[in-house]
Design an enzyme around this catalytic site. Structure first.
Site, mmCIF file in Angstrom:
data_model
loop_
_atom_site.group_PDB
_atom_site.id
_atom_site.type_symbol
_atom_site.label_atom_id
_atom_site.label_comp_id
_atom_site.label_asym_id
_atom_site.label_seq_id
_atom_site.Cartn_x
_atom_site.Cartn_y
_atom_site.Cartn_z
ATOM 1 N N TYR A 182 0.838 -1.198 0.000
ATOM 2 C CA TYR A 182 0.000 0.000 0.000
ATOM 3 C C TYR A 182 0.878 1.255 0.000
ATOM 4 O O TYR A 182 0.628 2.202 -0.752
ATOM 5 C CB TYR A 182 -0.925 -0.007 1.225
ATOM 6 C CG TYR A 182 -1.767 1.239 1.358
ATOM 7 C CD1 TYR A 182 -2.844 1.457 0.512
ATOM 8 C CD2 TYR A 182 -1.455 2.213 2.304
ATOM 9 C CE1 TYR A 182 -3.604 2.611 0.611
ATOM 10 C CE2 TYR A 182 -2.211 3.370 2.413
ATOM 11 C CZ TYR A 182 -3.286 3.559 1.565
ATOM 12 O OH TYR A 182 -4.024 4.715 1.659
ATOM 13 N N GLU B 240 -11.057 5.983 5.260
ATOM 14 C CA GLU B 240 -10.476 6.804 6.338
ATOM 15 C C GLU B 240 -11.501 7.007 7.455
ATOM 16 O O GLU B 240 -11.147 7.016 8.638
ATOM 17 C CB GLU B 240 -9.997 8.161 5.803
ATOM 18 C CG GLU B 240 -8.809 8.098 4.852
ATOM 19 C CD GLU B 240 -7.516 7.563 5.477
ATOM 20 O OE1 GLU B 240 -7.428 7.506 6.721
ATOM 21 O OE2 GLU B 240 -6.604 7.201 4.725
ATOM 22 N N TRP C 122 -4.813 1.122 10.388
ATOM 23 C CA TRP C 122 -4.978 1.101 8.942
ATOM 24 C C TRP C 122 -4.818 -0.314 8.395
ATOM 25 O O TRP C 122 -5.465 -0.687 7.406
ATOM 26 C CB TRP C 122 -3.998 2.073 8.272
ATOM 27 C CG TRP C 122 -4.204 2.135 6.798
ATOM 28 C CD1 TRP C 122 -3.388 1.673 5.827
ATOM 29 C CD2 TRP C 122 -5.368 2.673 6.120
ATOM 30 N NE1 TRP C 122 -3.957 1.884 4.588
ATOM 31 C CE2 TRP C 122 -5.160 2.496 4.746
ATOM 32 C CE3 TRP C 122 -6.539 3.283 6.558
ATOM 33 C CZ2 TRP C 122 -6.093 2.903 3.790
ATOM 34 C CZ3 TRP C 122 -7.483 3.688 5.605
ATOM 35 C CH2 TRP C 122 -7.239 3.497 4.237
#
Ligand SMILES: [Zn+2]
Length: 184
Positions: free
Chosen positions: A16, A38, A46
């Protein structure tokens, strides 16, 4: 080759970091996906969100806002019963409201126009108060446009992920790569 410290958390985080984070995105579905993820990330890690991303894509029809605005109570329950995503009723409802906000606002314009469609260099090295001051007017912009759960932390993370802000650490190889690609 140096990378941002956070990228070493897992293999998924590394990919990522190298391929997606901070790469300019200018399609509504991509922007909406980043904003939504988000929002769901708030309070979690995350890497948790990344692991669940495919399930989110399935449940939210690849973040097609025209489909999401049609979600009804049945859809809400379908999502609340899917263990593969992050089951948070308030965040799911906010996502449906945000899809509706995308009908009245062009998310591409809303995101990029204040920056003249240019990537700005990161504020990572600045202190937290500077970031808070910086993000304030954009939070107002998004809230005035009808978007929900777009507080300072979430919106700043969104700007980082969609490439409005290049917040790779200065000695991370992606910092320079992104700067160079944007100029090219
Ligand atoms: Zn980096």
């Amino acid at each position: 080759m140096k990378r941002c410290a956070w990228s070493s958390d897992s293999a998924e985080m590394l990919v990522y970091h190298d391929k997606e984070w901070g790469v300019p995105k200018q399609k509504v579905s991509e922007l909406f996906e980043c904003l939504t993820l988000e929002i769901f990330q708030a309070g979690l890690s995350w890497s948790t969100v990344l692991r669940k991303r495919e399930a989110f894509r399935d449940d939210f029809y690849d973040f097609d806002v025209e489909k999401i605005i049609q979600f009804n109570d049945e859809d809400l329950e379908r999502l609340m019963n899917d263990e593969a995503i992050i089951r948070n009723r308030a965040k799911i409802i906010a996502t449906i409201q945000n899809a509706k906000a995308c009908m009245n606002n062009d998310l591409v314009q809303l995101t990029w126009k204040p920056f003249d469609f240019m990537q700005m260099d990161g504020l990572n090295d600045n202190n937290k108060n500077d970031i808070k001051e910086f993000i304030k007017p954009y939070v107002k912009l998004f809230k005035d446009a009808g978007f929900k759960r777009v507080g300072p932390t979430t919106l700043y993370s969104y700007f980082q992920s969609v490439g409005v802000i290049n917040d790779h650490e200065i000695d991370c190889f992606r910092h320079k790569e992104l700067n160079d690609s944007f100029k090219a």
